[in-house]
Design a protein around this motif. Structure first.
Motif, PDB file in Angstrom:
ATOM      1  N   GLU A  16       0.836  -1.192   0.000  1.00  0.00           N
ATOM      2  CA  GLU A  16       0.000   0.000   0.000  1.00  0.00           C
ATOM      3  C   GLU A  16       0.881   1.257   0.000  1.00  0.00           C
ATOM      4  N   ILE A  17       0.278   2.365  -0.446  1.00  0.00           N
ATOM      5  CA  ILE A  17       1.031   3.613  -0.549  1.00  0.00           C
ATOM      6  C   ILE A  17       1.444   4.070   0.840  1.00  0.00           C
ATOM      7  N   LYS A  18       2.743   4.117   1.057  1.00  0.00           N
ATOM      8  CA  LYS A  18       3.170   4.695   2.331  1.00  0.00           C
ATOM      9  C   LYS A  18       4.278   5.708   2.070  1.00  0.00           C
ATOM     10  N   PRO A  19       4.260   6.792   2.826  1.00  0.00           N
ATOM     11  CA  PRO A  19       5.226   7.864   2.568  1.00  0.00           C
ATOM     12  C   PRO A  19       6.664   7.374   2.714  1.00  0.00           C
ATOM     13  N   VAL A  20       7.529   7.902   1.865  1.00  0.00           N
ATOM     14  CA  VAL A  20       8.938   7.543   1.948  1.00  0.00           C
ATOM     15  C   VAL A  20       9.680   8.585   2.780  1.00  0.00           C
ATOM     16  N   SER A  21      10.782   8.152   3.380  1.00  0.00           N
ATOM     17  CA  SER A  21      11.624   9.099   4.114  1.00  0.00           C
ATOM     18  C   SER A  21      12.829   9.460   3.250  1.00  0.00           C
ATOM     19  N   ILE A  22      13.202  10.710   3.350  1.00  0.00           N
ATOM     20  CA  ILE A  22      14.170  11.292   2.427  1.00  0.00           C
ATOM     21  C   ILE A  22      15.424  11.753   3.172  1.00  0.00           C
ATOM     22  N   TRP A  23      16.547  11.348   2.666  1.00  0.00           N
ATOM     23  CA  TRP A  23      17.830  11.846   3.160  1.00  0.00           C
ATOM     24  C   TRP A  23      18.204  13.095   2.361  1.00  0.00           C
ATOM     25  N   VAL A  24      18.436  14.205   3.042  1.00  0.00           N
ATOM     26  CA  VAL A  24      18.823  15.432   2.351  1.00  0.00           C
ATOM     27  C   VAL A  24      20.346  15.493   2.312  1.00  0.00           C
ATOM     28  N   GLU A  25      20.894  15.352   1.138  1.00  0.00           N
ATOM     29  CA  GLU A  25      22.344  15.223   0.956  1.00  0.00           C
ATOM     30  C   GLU A  25      22.960  16.587   0.649  1.00  0.00           C
ATOM     31  N   THR A  26      23.912  16.990   1.476  1.00  0.00           N
ATOM     32  CA  THR A  26      24.519  18.312   1.269  1.00  0.00           C
ATOM     33  C   THR A  26      26.034  18.238   1.082  1.00  0.00           C
ATOM     34  N   THR A  27      26.553  17.030   0.898  1.00  0.00           N
ATOM     35  CA  THR A  27      27.998  16.880   0.692  1.00  0.00           C
ATOM     36  C   THR A  27      28.321  16.381  -0.718  1.00  0.00           C
ATOM     37  N   TYR A  28      27.592  15.356  -1.153  1.00  0.00           N
ATOM     38  CA  TYR A  28      27.853  14.773  -2.476  1.00  0.00           C
ATOM     39  C   TYR A  28      26.689  15.089  -3.416  1.00  0.00           C
ATOM     40  N   PHE A  29      27.009  15.633  -4.581  1.00  0.00           N
ATOM     41  CA  PHE A  29      25.960  16.114  -5.489  1.00  0.00           C
ATOM     42  C   PHE A  29      25.889  15.251  -6.731  1.00  0.00           C
TER      43      PHE A  29
ATOM     44  N   GLN B 157      15.101   7.274   0.075  1.00  0.00           N
ATOM     45  CA  GLN B 157      15.459   8.033  -1.117  1.00  0.00           C
ATOM     46  C   GLN B 157      16.349   9.195  -0.694  1.00  0.00           C
ATOM     47  N   VAL B 158      17.089   9.711  -1.669  1.00  0.00           N
ATOM     48  CA  VAL B 158      17.943  10.858  -1.382  1.00  0.00           C
ATOM     49  C   VAL B 158      17.412  12.077  -2.125  1.00  0.00           C
ATOM     50  N   CYS B 159      17.553  13.238  -1.497  1.00  0.00           N
ATOM     51  CA  CYS B 159      17.172  14.497  -2.122  1.00  0.00           C
ATOM     52  C   CYS B 159      18.414  15.384  -2.164  1.00  0.00           C
ATOM     53  N   PHE B 160      18.647  15.993  -3.301  1.00  0.00           N
ATOM     54  CA  PHE B 160      19.843  16.813  -3.470  1.00  0.00           C
ATOM     55  C   PHE B 160      19.519  18.298  -3.353  1.00  0.00           C
ATOM     56  N   VAL B 161      20.472  19.047  -2.808  1.00  0.00           N
ATOM     57  CA  VAL B 161      20.376  20.504  -2.830  1.00  0.00           C
ATOM     58  C   VAL B 161      21.355  21.008  -3.887  1.00  0.00           C
ATOM     59  N   ASP B 162      21.259  22.284  -4.250  1.00  0.00           N
ATOM     60  CA  ASP B 162      22.112  22.785  -5.333  1.00  0.00           C
ATOM     61  C   ASP B 162      23.574  22.822  -4.891  1.00  0.00           C
ATOM     62  N   ALA B 163      24.449  22.370  -5.765  1.00  0.00           N
ATOM     63  CA  ALA B 163      25.857  22.209  -5.420  1.00  0.00           C
ATOM     64  C   ALA B 163      26.545  23.558  -5.191  1.00  0.00           C
TER      65      ALA B 163
END
Ligand SMILES: *Cc1c(COP(=O)(O)O)cnc(C)c1O
Length: 372
Positions: free
Chosen positions: A187-200, A233-239
């Motif tokens: 069933e649809i369950k929300p995913v948790s996201i790692w916010v990555e600020t070192t490797y782009f 999952q991973v989420c990227f910020v602008d390098a």
């Protein structure tokens, strides 16, 4: 009558010569394989193929048995990663007909990716024809169950054997097909996201907007740093400034505010311009909803999640359609979105898009192309 004439698509598909396949899967074997597919693990009987030579251009349009590629160990792609790909699905409707969702948009993006990687540009008609020809040949591989589709993977790579670094003189283009179940099963369950600020995955002037394998290779360190922290999952910020949210490893992102307006990161060149993203923006605007493409400041988003100003966040892409995001985590924070359950708009959009793709509700923008 649909806007996209099936006879015109048939004519493009007819450019591909179907080679004999001496050993297709038996009916029983195929039925077994498409009944319980995970994502991208099994492949259909055939593949589409074309070859490009610097002298002469594109040739040898064919549908051939799915088989390992003959590749010289010196092939440029193995050394310099000159590879691009696409991802789209064939959908089986209740009446038995089979359809594609906006394949022209994928064809266009494949051209944009090719230009960025200095690969030859594949004509739109060949992209459409190759995909349609493969689906028609392997039509029995299109599953019938809801959310089960035949996932199509067009890709192109520098196949010339040469260790010098330059634009290739020979390129191969293939389409393979994988009967696939839901990207996130159950069933649809929300995913948790790692916010990555070192490797782009990319940076200014890089290949972020191109769908190339290299972007994914670059994303995996971040992805697994997240996995080690219990994230999916991973989420990227602008390098350049580490300030703005960009996207996940393979999905775009949208943020729903309390007043109902929706924000999504602008296409800065770092972000893959998703067909799903574009389609959802259209569907929301059709309903009069305010959708803003803007630079989303990570710190502000975290505050807005904490204060309840932001009520839902979701990811979107062809493979996973629309997926709720329940949590953002990094070395410095760990926040839950709303009550951590799937949001109302998130699920409404998911049902609407899937409804159009499955032919259950009206397709107001002629997004669907009938292939069979
Ligand atoms: C393919 C992809 C998406 C989603 O694009 P769709 O066209 O919606 O499938 C988003 N981000 C990245 C990095 C991608 O490769």
């Amino acid at each position: 009558m649909t806007h996209h004439d099936p006879a015109a698509l048939d004519a493009l598909a007819a450019q591909f010569t179907v080679l004999d396949n001496p050993s297709p899967a038996s009916d029983a074997k195929r039925a077994e394989l498409i009944d319980k597919p995970a994502f991208g693990e099994v492949f259909s009987d055939n593949m589409a193929r074309m070859t490009w030579h610097k002298e002469g251009g594109w040739s040898d349009r064919r549908i051939e048995p799915y088989a390992p590629l003959q590749l010289d160990p010196g092939a440029s792609v193995l050394h310099y990663a000159q590879e691009i790909f696409e991802g789209l699905k064939a959908y089986r409707h209740a009446d038995g007909s089979t359809w594609l969702f906006r394949p022209d948009a994928n064809a266009q993006r494949f051209q944009d990716s090719a230009r960025r990687l200095y690969l030859p540009v594949l004509p739109i008609d060949d992209f459409l024809g190759s995909v349609a020809a493969l689906v028609q040949q392997d039509i029995q591989w299109v599953p019938g169950r809801r959310e089960y589709t035949l996932y199509l993977r067009p890709f192109m790579f520098a196949s010339e054997s040469f260790l010098g670094v330059r634009a290739p003189n020979k390129v191969d283009y293939c389409v393979i097909a994988s009967p696939s179940g839901p990207y996130f099963p159950g069933e649809i369950k929300p995913v948790s996201i790692w916010v990555e600020t070192t490797y782009f995955r990319t940076g200014p002037g890089g290949t972020g907007f191109a769908k190339c394998g290299g972007n994914y290779a670059a994303s995996l360190v971040g992805e697994y740093r997240g996995v080690e922290q219990g994230c999916e999952q991973v989420c990227f910020v602008d390098a350049a400034t580490k300030t703005y949210l960009e996207e996940l490893g393979g999905m775009n992102m949208m943020v729903v505010h309390r007043d109902g307006h929706v924000e999504t990161p602008s296409l800065t060149g770092n972000i893959l311009p998703g067909v799903t993203r574009r389609s959802l923006i259209q569907l929301m605007r059709d309903e009069g909803r305010d959708v803003v493409e803007t630079m989303i400041v990570l710190d502000e988003l975290l505050e807005q999640i904490a204060s309840g100003e932001v009520t839902e966040v979701f990811a979107c892409g062809t493979a996973a359609i629309v997926t709720p995001i329940g949590r953002f985590k990094s070395e410095d924070f760990d926040v839950t979105v709303g009550d951590g359950a799937p949001g109302k708009l998130t699920m409404a959009l998911r049902n609407k898009l899937l409804g159009i793709q499955m032919g259950e509700i009206e397709d107001p923008h002629d997004w669907m192309w009938r292939v069979n």
